[in-house]
Design a protein around this motif. Structure first.
Motif, PDB file in Angstrom:
ATOM      1  N   PRO A  45      -0.355   5.772   2.143  1.00 45.63           N
ATOM      2  CA  PRO A  45       0.257   5.684   1.107  1.00 45.63           C
ATOM      3  C   PRO A  45      -0.980   6.568  -0.021  1.00 45.63           C
ATOM      4  CG  PRO A  45      -1.530   3.999   2.338  1.00 45.63           C
ATOM      5  CD  PRO A  45      -1.009   5.115   3.217  1.00 45.63           C
ATOM      6  N   GLY A  46      -0.287   7.124  -1.364  1.00 43.89           N
ATOM      7  CA  GLY A  46      -0.327   7.760  -2.018  1.00 43.89           C
ATOM      8  C   GLY A  46       0.091   9.843  -1.196  1.00 43.89           C
ATOM      9  N   ILE A  88      10.948   1.180  12.319  1.00 46.09           N
ATOM     10  CA  ILE A  88      10.937   1.465  10.891  1.00 46.09           C
ATOM     11  C   ILE A  88       9.719   0.645  10.568  1.00 46.09           C
ATOM     12  CG2 ILE A  88      10.932   2.342   8.546  1.00 46.09           C
ATOM     13  CD1 ILE A  88      14.110   2.839   9.739  1.00 46.09           C
ATOM     14  N   LEU A  89       8.548   1.790  10.295  1.00 41.45           N
ATOM     15  CA  LEU A  89       7.067   0.712   9.352  1.00 41.45           C
ATOM     16  C   LEU A  89       6.556   1.377   8.542  1.00 41.45           C
ATOM     17  CD1 LEU A  89       5.344   1.031  13.459  1.00 41.45           C
ATOM     18  CD2 LEU A  89       6.598  -0.573  12.502  1.00 41.45           C
ATOM     19  N   ILE A  90       6.684  -0.352   7.974  1.00 42.34           N
ATOM     20  CA  ILE A  90       6.456  -0.627   5.730  1.00 42.34           C
ATOM     21  C   ILE A  90       4.874  -1.254   6.276  1.00 42.34           C
ATOM     22  CG2 ILE A  90       6.940  -0.635   3.718  1.00 42.34           C
ATOM     23  CD1 ILE A  90       8.130   1.120   4.760  1.00 42.34           C
ATOM     24  N   GLU A 135       0.992  -1.373  -0.115  1.00 44.35           N
ATOM     25  CA  GLU A 135       0.061   0.100  -0.159  1.00 44.35           C
ATOM     26  C   GLU A 135       0.849   1.255  -0.015  1.00 44.35           C
ATOM     27  OE1 GLU A 135      -2.382  -0.280   3.184  1.00 44.35           O
ATOM     28  OE2 GLU A 135      -3.296  -2.380   2.932  1.00 44.35           O
ATOM     29  N   GLY A 136       1.901   1.283   0.572  1.00 44.67           N
ATOM     30  CA  GLY A 136       2.823   2.569   0.562  1.00 44.67           C
ATOM     31  C   GLY A 136       2.766   3.692   1.551  1.00 44.67           C
ATOM     32  N   ARG A 137       2.310   2.754   3.269  1.00 47.15           N
ATOM     33  CA  ARG A 137       2.146   2.853   4.066  1.00 47.15           C
ATOM     34  C   ARG A 137       3.415   3.890   5.051  1.00 47.15           C
ATOM     35  NH1 ARG A 137       1.563   3.728   9.749  1.00 47.15           N
ATOM     36  NH2 ARG A 137      -0.078   5.180  10.486  1.00 47.15           N
ATOM     37  N   ILE A 138       4.362   4.415   5.258  1.00 45.39           N
ATOM     38  CA  ILE A 138       5.868   4.672   5.899  1.00 45.39           C
ATOM     39  C   ILE A 138       5.472   5.501   7.159  1.00 45.39           C
ATOM     40  CG2 ILE A 138       8.053   5.771   5.772  1.00 45.39           C
ATOM     41  CD1 ILE A 138       7.353   5.467   2.513  1.00 45.39           C
TER      42      ILE A 138
END
Length: 465
Positions: free
Chosen positions: A339-340, A371-373, A311-314
């Motif tokens: 995300p986005g 660090i979370l992805i 999804e792209g959440r950082i």
């Protein structure tokens, strides 16, 4: 098989002086020419067998050495690609090149001119000693009494050669590093008119390398005249002692002549062993550096989490990071990117902007925090799978030798030509690519030096897409 051939070569080569002894004592002195023909035939037969065994022994050892070097170079390159980025932060590129070229070549000498050839010389010495004691125990004992002297001289010289070889290898690595750095940065050197200063610096590095080699040359040059002097003295002693026995009819002429043939042959392999001992010393110094590199801990592969799509959440949670001990670059950094969402990280030089991207790509491990992805700790992600989902365009664009298409594709054969062209179109790189005569098959030189900085940047954007 090589060792069997070595034994055969040593026997056939050292049997010929004994055949000379038989020819003189049993046939020539008594005028029996008919029997002499058989000895001559046997002599030539041994020469032919010696040629055959020597050829195959050398062919097998050389082939084994070349394939060993092929495997070692492949192992070094494969291991190098698995090393963490922090390793390259402190390892000069020139030194790495020395490991994969000069040190590997030195190790090749260890296999081809070292171990196997040394065994060949040892078998040769053993065969000569056997023939000499079989013919005359007294003369053989006189000859062998020089062995302790020769061994002492050898080890005394070679211990100093090892020190010189190690020093020379270190200076060679420095020389290669200096050359690589200055050739790569030649534009900067010429822009700031630093050619004269760099020539002086190169002369210093080159002089250090020269002095290390001159020290090795001094000991190497001194060793052989001393060894030859000992050999000549033994030859004179055998002539004096043996001729008196011949005159008193206590020894046959053939034995004395065969002994005089064996004495030079006795010292040649000993001198070769001493020379190869220097090769062994140099090769062992190279082997130490190669295996030190291969023993370097590779980059962790991460966890078992594999995803075809993210999804792209950082999220950074109270992250602390330092390149060196507690010289913190990031201190208690926390932020979340949804995300986005498009985010620009702005800060002064050295504030950690590039470091954040490096941590996100898993190039370094943080000391504190998390660090979370996609709400999963980065340590649980398979590092290769994670990096497939990250596109990075660095400040210093690096392009490889090859075509433009190969640089955009960068080894991903699953990408179609249409996808390659679409990526170039999306970043407006197709405008200058289409003007090139070969288009996407245009060959780039090292680092894409034939393109402008802006064109290299566009290709880097297309590669990231």
């Amino acid at each position: 098989l090589a060792f069997i051939l070595i034994l055969g070569t040593a026997f056939f080569r050292q049997a010929t002086p004994y055949l000379t002894k038989i020819a003189i004592d049993d046939y020539i002195l008594i005028g029996n020419l008919d029997g002499l023909n058989d000895i001559i035939f046997l002599f030539f037969l041994f020469l032919i067998l010696q040629f055959i065994t020597n050829y195959f022994e050398r062919f097998i050892t050389k082939m084994a050495g070349q394939w060993s070097m092929y495997d070692i170079r492949a192992a070094i390159f494969a291991h190098t690609q698995r090393l963490p980025i922090k390793f390259f932060d402190r390892m000069p590129i020139g030194r790495m090149m020395t490991r994969n070229t000069n040190d590997v070549d030195a190790l090749n000498e260890l296999f081809t001119e070292g171990f196997v050839a040394t065994f060949s010389d040892l078998f040769t010495v053993a065969a000569i000693i056997g023939f000499m004691f079989y013919m005359n125990t007294e003369l053989a004992t006189i000859t062998c009494l020089t062995l302790p002297v020769i061994f002492y001289i050898t080890f005394w010289f070679q211990s100093r050669l090892l020190r010189a070889f190690r020093l020379a290898r270190r200076h060679l690595a420095r020389l290669n590093t200096f050359l690589q750095e200055n050739i790569s940065g030649m534009a900067v050197v010429q822009l700031f008119n630093k050619e004269h200063r760099n020539r002086k610096k190169f002369d210093e590095v080159n002089t250090d390398y020269l002095h290390a080699n001159l020290e090795a040359t001094f000991y190497y040059s001194l060793f052989f005249p001393i060894t030859e002097f000992v050999g000549s003295a033994i030859t004179a002693l055998v002539i004096w002692y043996g001729s008196s026995d011949v005159i008193r009819s206590q020894m046959d002429w053939g034995i004395l002549i065969a002994m005089l043939q064996y004495i030079p042959r006795f010292f040649w392999p000993i001198m070769d062993i001493a020379e190869r001992y220097g090769i062994l010393q140099s090769s062992m110094a190279s082997a130490e550096r190669i295996f030190e590199l291969l023993d370097t801990e590779p980059e962790p592969v991460g966890g078992d989490l594999l995803k075809d799509k993210i999804e792209g959440r950082i999220e950074f949670r109270q992250v602390w990071f330092a390149y060196n001990e507690e010289d913190w670059v990031l201190k208690d950094v926390s932020f979340t990117i949804e995300p986005g969402q498009s985010v620009a990280i702005v800060g002064a030089t050295g504030s950690g902007k590039t470091t954040i991207i490096s941590l996100l790509a898993g190039f370094y491990l943080i000391q504190k925090g998390q660090i979370l992805i996609d709400n999963v700790d980065i340590h649980e992600w398979n590092i290769e799978s994670l990096r497939k989902r990250i596109g990075v365009v660095q400040q210093d664009v690096f392009l490889f030798s090859g075509t433009i298409e190969e640089n955009i594709r960068f080894g991903d054969n699953s990408l179609s030509e249409d996808r390659i062209r679409q990526a170039a179109h999306d970043v407006n790189a197709d405008r200058f690519i289409d003007r090139l005569e070969e288009g996407y098959t245009h060959q780039l030189t090292e680092r894409g030096s034939t393109l402008s900085s802006g064109q290299r940047q566009l290709l880097a954007f297309a590669r990231a897409l």
